[in-house]
Enzyme design. Structure first.
Site, PDB file in Angstrom:
ATOM      1  N   HIS A   1       0.425  -1.017  -0.570  1.00  0.00           N
ATOM      2  CA  HIS A   1      -0.361  -0.256  -0.309  1.00  0.00           C
ATOM      3  C   HIS A   1       0.941   1.347  -0.257  1.00  0.00           C
ATOM      4  O   HIS A   1       0.851   2.050  -0.749  1.00  0.00           O
ATOM      5  CB  HIS A   1      -0.562   0.379   0.872  1.00  0.00           C
ATOM      6  CG  HIS A   1      -1.377   1.096   1.244  1.00  0.00           C
ATOM      7  ND1 HIS A   1      -3.120   1.117   1.104  1.00  0.00           N
ATOM      8  CD2 HIS A   1      -1.507   2.524   1.986  1.00  0.00           C
ATOM      9  CE1 HIS A   1      -3.108   2.554   1.391  1.00  0.00           C
ATOM     10  NE2 HIS A   1      -2.872   3.342   1.959  1.00  0.00           N
ATOM     11  N   GLU A   2       1.853   0.940   0.763  1.00  0.00           N
ATOM     12  CA  GLU A   2       2.469   2.057   1.131  1.00  0.00           C
ATOM     13  C   GLU A   2       3.725   2.477  -0.832  1.00  0.00           C
ATOM     14  O   GLU A   2       3.072   3.465  -1.216  1.00  0.00           O
ATOM     15  CB  GLU A   2       3.989   2.415   2.140  1.00  0.00           C
ATOM     16  CG  GLU A   2       3.495   1.950   3.530  1.00  0.00           C
ATOM     17  CD  GLU A   2       2.177   3.384   3.992  1.00  0.00           C
ATOM     18  OE1 GLU A   2       2.372   4.919   3.269  1.00  0.00           O
ATOM     19  OE2 GLU A   2       0.409   3.003   5.029  1.00  0.00           O
TER      20      GLU A   2
ATOM     21  N   HIS B   1       1.044   4.578  -2.714  1.00  0.00           N
ATOM     22  CA  HIS B   1       1.430   5.439  -2.737  1.00  0.00           C
ATOM     23  C   HIS B   1       2.951   6.257  -3.530  1.00  0.00           C
ATOM     24  O   HIS B   1       2.429   7.200  -4.283  1.00  0.00           O
ATOM     25  CB  HIS B   1       1.876   6.079  -1.372  1.00  0.00           C
ATOM     26  CG  HIS B   1       0.203   6.142  -1.158  1.00  0.00           C
ATOM     27  ND1 HIS B   1      -1.321   6.396  -1.267  1.00  0.00           N
ATOM     28  CD2 HIS B   1      -0.116   5.393   0.676  1.00  0.00           C
ATOM     29  CE1 HIS B   1      -1.717   6.631  -0.106  1.00  0.00           C
ATOM     30  NE2 HIS B   1      -1.683   5.497   0.806  1.00  0.00           N
TER      31      HIS B   1
ATOM     32  N   GLU C   1      -6.813   6.416  -1.641  1.00  0.00           N
ATOM     33  CA  GLU C   1      -6.655   5.703  -0.015  1.00  0.00           C
ATOM     34  C   GLU C   1      -7.340   4.558  -0.973  1.00  0.00           C
ATOM     35  O   GLU C   1      -7.046   3.037  -1.240  1.00  0.00           O
ATOM     36  CB  GLU C   1      -7.198   5.237   0.877  1.00  0.00           C
ATOM     37  CG  GLU C   1      -6.443   6.890   1.434  1.00  0.00           C
ATOM     38  CD  GLU C   1      -5.545   6.591   2.443  1.00  0.00           C
ATOM     39  OE1 GLU C   1      -4.508   5.140   2.200  1.00  0.00           O
ATOM     40  OE2 GLU C   1      -4.443   7.555   2.077  1.00  0.00           O
TER      41      GLU C   1
END
Lengths: 306, 185
Positions: A142-143, A146, A217
């Site tokens: 997830h990071e 980003h 998100e």
């Protein structure tokens, strides 16, 4: 919304945030010229621009010190580094970002940094302890998403620049309404402070709002699921974050939007009075549902609480 | 006279669209190339590890020649594989050979306890994980590129400019099947 569109939108928004900040500094300096004179205004302008450049250059480090994150060597935790290396390769990043550890029992993670060379992934020790490998990998993915989607640059910039504006307006707000002894006889300084707060607050809010698109998100969750080919892992990780109710100690209005889930229930510190205006994260329940629909699976229902 | 301008306008628009599509395909192709070189790095790293691993096992089980030969041959086939599909086939053969090598190692407690062997084993596992991560990225880029050149209208000129479909790097049997993930809202 494809990945390319999101990346392009992020570039554009980054430019807006920078221009918005520059314009704000200029307006502020011009307005203050009335009180501090022309040389004072030029000084303010110079300070604002210098702060902007400094913040841009050191944003990663600033956020590191705000959140009390310190670099983690590969030899300290080879397993964690292997996970992030694998995820970076699967995401097609040219290099693996370093990991910073936040010594905090609340499980959470974030990514920060303004330049490619200064971007890192922050992980709390609580997350490291709590998460099984599969879910830890999903959080890292997830990071990393980003970072790949260029969210991190924009979010970091927003944290540092908008954080300053929020701080000034918060300060002005307090001065205006809680400064004097008697509430009847407000002096001119308080009045000006009130105006500053009233003008700055919505601007800061709009800028943050731009940076805090809830879509980001969802997109990072979806990218993480695609990178790992495993939407269930991401959903399980979010469910585990949902079940944990502890809060990260060093997270406030300025940095809250960087984290994978909202690090605080009630926002404290600078900008507190703005916090009601917007939400940094979509509810975890919604994010889990989106993953369930995409992956065609169902997590066990939440155990009934209360 | 006006119809000339209409024709000119249409030609200009077509040209702009063509340039956009061409650039997009070039970008996707470059991503495929990057994806493949990511896999290549990890395959080379594994190929460098294997001789050390064979030596380590040989030190304890010199008579198990058949296995060593199998691993060495599979490694050579892997190094000589010229296309992603061939590399994928060689990769699964090498995987089987390495599996047998580790099965042999199981019978020698001293070997299993040696730090050198344990280190090599963990390095190899790490490299295998990275190969499969790089494969996921590469296959995703190939899918995007192939889709781009095989769909209308790009397919009209893709062949003319020398854009040909690329091969996937075959996934292992045990790999998780790809899932389609769509972006909400």
């Amino acid at each position: 919304m494809t990945l390319q569109q999101q990346i392009r939108a992020n570039r554009l928004r980054t430019v807006y945030v920078v221009l918005g900040f520059a314009a704000l500094v200029a307006v502020f300096a011009a307005a203050s010229a009335v009180f501090v004179g022309r040389s004072g205004a030029i000084g303010l302008l110079a300070f604002g621009l210098a702060y902007g450049i400094f913040a841009w250059w050191n944003a990663g480090r600033l956020i590191g010190s705000l959140t009390h994150a310190s670099p983690l060597q590969k030899s300290d935790d080879p397993e964690l580094y292997r996970l992030i290396e694998n995820v970076s390769i699967a995401a097609g990043l040219p290099a693996t970002p370093p990991i910073y550890l936040v010594d905090d029992p609340a499980p959470n993670a974030f990514a920060a940094g303004s330049r490619p060379s200064s971007i890192y992934v922050g992980v709390t020790s609580g997350l490291r302890k709590l998460m099984p490998t599969r879910e830890l990998e999903a959080v890292l993915a997830h990071e990393i998403s980003h970072i790949r989607n260029k969210d991190v640059r924009l979010m970091t910039l927003a944290a540092v620049l908008v954080g300053l504006i929020a701080m000034i307006s918060d300060f002005a707000f307090r001065m205006a309404f809680f400064g004097g002894r008697g509430s009847r006889d407000r002096n001119p300084v308080q009045l000006i402070a009130a105006i500053v707060a009233l003008v700055l607050a919505p601007i800061a809010a709009v800028m943050l709002q731009m940076a805090l698109s809830r879509r980001r998100e969802f997109l990072a969750d979806a990218s993480a699921a695609a990178i790992l080919n495993d939407p269930e892992a991401m959903a399980l990780a979010l469910r585990r974050l949902q079940l944990d109710t502890s809060e990260v100690a060093y997270a406030d209005r300025a940095t809250a939007h960087l984290f994978i889930e909202s690090p605080t229930r009630a926002v404290k510190g600078p900008g507190a009075f703005l916090s009601g205006l917007f939400q940094t994260h979509p509810p975890l329940e919604e994010r889990i549902k989106a993953l369930e629909e995409a992956g065609g699976f169902r997590l066990d229902a939440l155990p009934a609480t209360s | 006279m006006t119809w000339i301008w209409i024709v000119v306008a249409i030609v200009v628009v077509l040209l702009l669209v063509g340039i956009y599509l061409f650039n997009r395909i070039v970008r996707l192709r470059n991503e495929v190339n990057t994806g493949w070189s990511n896999i290549d790095v990890q395959l080379k790293r594994r190929n460098d590890l294997i001789p050390n691993l064979v030596e380590a096992v040989k030190g304890y089980a010199a008579h198990e020649r058949g296995v060593f030969e199998e691993v060495t041959n599979a490694r050579a086939a892997m190094a000589n594989a010229s296309s992603p599909a061939a590399a994928g086939a060689a990769d699964s053969l090498l995987g089987q050979a390495l599996g047998r090598l580790f099965a042999v190692a199981e019978a020698y407690p001293d070997l299993k306890a040696s730090t050198n062997f344990l280190q090599l084993q963990s390095d190899l596992t790490d490299t295998e994980d990275k190969i499969s991560a790089a494969r996921r990225y590469y296959n995703a880029t190939v899918l995007a590129y192939n889709n781009a050149i095989q769909t209308f209208p790009s397919l009209l000129f893709a062949g003319v400019f020398g854009f040909h479909p690329r091969e996937f790097f075959a996934a292992d049997q045990d790999d998780r099947a790809p899932v389609a993930v769509s972006f909400q809202s």
